[in-house]
Design a protein around this motif. Sequence first.
Motif, mmCIF file in Angstrom:
data_model
loop_
_atom_site.group_PDB
_atom_site.id
_atom_site.type_symbol
_atom_site.label_atom_id
_atom_site.label_comp_id
_atom_site.label_asym_id
_atom_site.label_seq_id
_atom_site.Cartn_x
_atom_site.Cartn_y
_atom_site.Cartn_z
ATOM 1 N N ARG A 1 0.839 -1.203 0.000
ATOM 2 C CA ARG A 1 0.000 0.000 0.000
ATOM 3 C C ARG A 1 0.875 1.254 0.000
ATOM 4 O O ARG A 1 0.608 2.210 -0.723
ATOM 5 C CB ARG A 1 -0.928 -0.021 1.215
ATOM 6 N N GLN A 2 1.950 1.258 0.779
ATOM 7 C CA GLN A 2 2.870 2.397 0.807
ATOM 8 C C GLN A 2 3.537 2.601 -0.547
ATOM 9 O O GLN A 2 3.672 3.740 -1.011
ATOM 10 C CB GLN A 2 3.925 2.211 1.887
ATOM 11 N N ARG A 3 3.970 1.510 -1.190
ATOM 12 C CA ARG A 3 4.580 1.621 -2.522
ATOM 13 C C ARG A 3 3.594 2.244 -3.516
ATOM 14 O O ARG A 3 3.963 3.105 -4.320
ATOM 15 C CB ARG A 3 4.999 0.238 -3.047
ATOM 16 N N LEU A 4 2.341 1.794 -3.467
ATOM 17 C CA LEU A 4 1.327 2.301 -4.385
ATOM 18 C C LEU A 4 1.022 3.772 -4.119
ATOM 19 O O LEU A 4 0.871 4.560 -5.061
ATOM 20 C CB LEU A 4 0.052 1.455 -4.284
ATOM 21 N N MET A 5 0.954 4.145 -2.858
ATOM 22 C CA MET A 5 0.681 5.547 -2.504
ATOM 23 C C MET A 5 1.847 6.444 -2.941
ATOM 24 O O MET A 5 1.626 7.573 -3.400
ATOM 25 C CB MET A 5 0.423 5.684 -1.002
ATOM 26 N N ARG A 6 3.083 5.951 -2.805
ATOM 27 C CA ARG A 6 4.235 6.738 -3.271
ATOM 28 C C ARG A 6 4.201 6.901 -4.789
ATOM 29 O O ARG A 6 4.572 7.961 -5.310
ATOM 30 C CB ARG A 6 5.539 6.088 -2.808
ATOM 31 N N ALA A 7 3.748 5.873 -5.500
ATOM 32 C CA ALA A 7 3.635 5.981 -6.960
ATOM 33 C C ALA A 7 2.603 7.046 -7.327
ATOM 34 O O ALA A 7 2.832 7.854 -8.239
ATOM 35 C CB ALA A 7 3.261 4.634 -7.566
ATOM 36 N N LEU A 8 1.475 7.072 -6.621
ATOM 37 C CA LEU A 8 0.470 8.107 -6.880
ATOM 38 C C LEU A 8 1.027 9.494 -6.578
ATOM 39 O O LEU A 8 0.763 10.452 -7.321
ATOM 40 C CB LEU A 8 -0.786 7.852 -6.043
ATOM 41 N N ALA A 9 1.813 9.606 -5.514
ATOM 42 C CA ALA A 9 2.431 10.900 -5.184
ATOM 43 C C ALA A 9 3.398 11.330 -6.277
ATOM 44 O O ALA A 9 3.442 12.512 -6.655
ATOM 45 C CB ALA A 9 3.148 10.814 -3.837
ATOM 46 N N ARG A 10 4.170 10.377 -6.826
ATOM 47 C CA ARG A 10 5.087 10.717 -7.925
ATOM 48 C C ARG A 10 4.311 11.167 -9.156
ATOM 49 O O ARG A 10 4.748 12.072 -9.875
ATOM 50 C CB ARG A 10 6.006 9.533 -8.263
ATOM 51 N N MET A 11 3.156 10.573 -9.394
ATOM 52 C CA MET A 11 2.302 11.016 -10.514
ATOM 53 C C MET A 11 1.857 12.453 -10.299
ATOM 54 O O MET A 11 1.911 13.273 -11.220
ATOM 55 C CB MET A 11 1.076 10.102 -10.648
ATOM 56 N N ASP A 12 1.409 12.760 -9.095
ATOM 57 C CA ASP A 12 0.930 14.109 -8.784
ATOM 58 C C ASP A 12 2.046 15.148 -8.885
ATOM 59 O O ASP A 12 1.802 16.297 -9.244
ATOM 60 C CB ASP A 12 0.306 14.151 -7.390
ATOM 61 N N GLU A 13 3.268 14.737 -8.558
ATOM 62 C CA GLU A 13 4.415 15.649 -8.585
ATOM 63 C C GLU A 13 5.055 15.748 -9.974
ATOM 64 O O GLU A 13 5.986 16.530 -10.166
ATOM 65 C CB GLU A 13 5.472 15.180 -7.581
ATOM 66 N N GLY A 14 4.579 14.947 -10.930
ATOM 67 C CA GLY A 14 5.158 14.967 -12.270
ATOM 68 C C GLY A 14 6.483 14.235 -12.372
ATOM 69 O O GLY A 14 7.244 14.455 -13.300
ATOM 70 N N GLU A 15 6.762 13.353 -11.421
ATOM 71 C CA GLU A 15 8.027 12.618 -11.423
ATOM 72 C C GLU A 15 7.835 11.140 -11.683
ATOM 73 O O GLU A 15 8.791 10.365 -11.618
ATOM 74 C CB GLU A 15 8.737 12.835 -10.081
ATOM 75 N N PHE A 16 6.623 10.742 -11.988
ATOM 76 C CA PHE A 16 6.346 9.338 -12.247
ATOM 77 C C PHE A 16 6.993 8.920 -13.562
ATOM 78 O O PHE A 16 6.988 9.658 -14.539
ATOM 79 C CB PHE A 16 4.837 9.094 -12.336
ATOM 80 N N GLY A 17 7.556 7.731 -13.567
ATOM 81 C CA GLY A 17 8.187 7.223 -14.778
ATOM 82 C C GLY A 17 9.691 7.418 -14.791
ATOM 83 O O GLY A 17 10.357 7.022 -15.738
ATOM 84 N N TYR A 18 10.211 8.044 -13.741
ATOM 85 C CA TYR A 18 11.651 8.257 -13.632
ATOM 86 C C TYR A 18 12.172 7.553 -12.387
ATOM 87 O O TYR A 18 11.526 7.546 -11.338
ATOM 88 C CB TYR A 18 11.975 9.756 -13.556
ATOM 89 N N CYS A 19 13.340 6.974 -12.512
ATOM 90 C CA CYS A 19 13.986 6.259 -11.415
ATOM 91 C C CYS A 19 14.274 7.224 -10.266
ATOM 92 O O CYS A 19 14.800 8.311 -10.487
ATOM 93 C CB CYS A 19 15.276 5.622 -11.918
ATOM 94 N N VAL A 20 13.933 6.801 -9.040
ATOM 95 C CA VAL A 20 14.168 7.665 -7.883
ATOM 96 C C VAL A 20 15.648 7.711 -7.504
ATOM 97 O O VAL A 20 16.071 8.608 -6.773
ATOM 98 C CB VAL A 20 13.322 7.246 -6.658
#
Length: 118
Positions: free
Chosen positions: A73-92
């Motif tokens: 659940r935490q991994r999924l929520m962090r992915a949603l946060a990366r989407m909202d921040e415009g950083e989804f799809g890039y290696c952390v």
Amino acid sequence: MKQITAMDDMPLAHLRCVIAKRLRSLDQEDALGADNRATVQLDQQSVGRLSRMDALQAQAMAKAHHARHAAERQRLMRALARMDEGEFGYCVDCGDSIAPARLDLDPAAPLCISCARG
């Protein structure tokens, strides 16, 4: 970081729906397993020693299953946060694009394949 360009071919809305569906599934599974995580009654009049041991083992397994769900659940929520921040799809770690096929397989993947391999 720059705005998502590698994700233009793969609709973020679809991945957001996949993540939301998995979160709902985790919530449903956790609700079903709540009884198994409850305190085990140790009344010797109602159950024997082996039955109590089985109940304690089932409780431990249910708690471990719940902990795995919480981590997912935490991994999924962090992915949603990366989407909202415009950083989804890039290696952390390195900032390179994560392959769309990798994100299609696991939308919560925070690392590119190179960083994931170590």
